[in-house]
Design a protein around this motif. Structure first.
Motif, PDB file in Angstrom:
ATOM      1  N   GLU A  36       0.785  -1.389   0.051  1.00 45.34           N
ATOM      2  CA  GLU A  36      -0.106  -0.011  -0.027  1.00 45.34           C
ATOM      3  C   GLU A  36       0.972   1.074   0.211  1.00 45.34           C
ATOM      4  N   HIS A  39       6.431   3.195  -2.523  1.00 51.11           N
ATOM      5  CA  HIS A  39       7.682   4.354  -2.320  1.00 51.11           C
ATOM      6  C   HIS A  39       8.883   3.430  -3.094  1.00 51.11           C
ATOM      7  N   SER A 119       5.470   7.725  -1.911  1.00 52.71           N
ATOM      8  CA  SER A 119       4.485   6.752  -1.208  1.00 52.71           C
ATOM      9  C   SER A 119       3.212   7.092  -1.328  1.00 52.71           C
ATOM     10  N   ALA A 120       2.270   6.222  -1.556  1.00 55.44           N
ATOM     11  CA  ALA A 120       0.920   6.286  -1.816  1.00 55.44           C
ATOM     12  C   ALA A 120       0.110   6.568  -0.516  1.00 55.44           C
TER      13      ALA A 120
END
Length: 149
Positions: A36, A39, A119-120
């Motif tokens: 998730e 990165h 990153s998400a």
């Protein structure tokens, strides 16, 4: 060698590129292991200084170290092992190494260089991940500091 993402999870080194200007340094291309997060970033690794010069150090061999993949090699050509990692900050560490061949002890540095893809995770998710990655005593201290606001 362990490389960590900014979210606190481990990262996988996919490739290594030698620094063209410094033969004792390399760039490690890393990806976070947390799906998730996503990165991907570059960390630099390079020779910093020697701690000792063994009496048996071969003549004509330079006091340095190099990186091949994720392995560290002494100037004598033998593989070195990481004895200790001293984290100076979230992004910078000193890595203490020992050569299995000649006994040379030296220090390498590892530092975050730059992001390839961010990153998400949201800022809140990153903060929670970082807080979970610190020891309980530091967590209690942080909680006391935050209670002052």
């Amino acid at each position: 060698m362990r490389v960590d993402c900014s979210c606190g999870a481990g990262a996988v080194v996919s490739r290594t590129e030698r620094d063209k200007q410094n033969p004792n340094a390399a760039d490690l291309y890393c990806s976070c292991t947390k799906p998730e997060c996503g990165h991907s970033f570059v960390a630099s690794l390079g020779f910093k200084h020697s701690l000792n010069l063994p009496a048996s150090f071969p003549a004509g061999v330079t006091l340095d170290a190099s990186v091949q993949g994720t392995r560290i090699f002494c100037g004598c050509g033998e593989r070195a092992t990481i004895q200790k990692t001293n984290r100076l900050s979230i992004n910078v560490s000193d890595i203490y190494c020992h050569c299995s061949g000649c006994g040379h002890r030296f220090v390498m540095y590892r530092a975050y260089a730059y992001t390839l893809s961010p990153s998400a995770l949201t800022t809140n998710e990153l903060a929670v991940a970082l807080i979970r990655s610190i020891p309980p005593s530091a967590r209690r201290e942080l909680k006391q500091q935050l209670s002052l606001f």
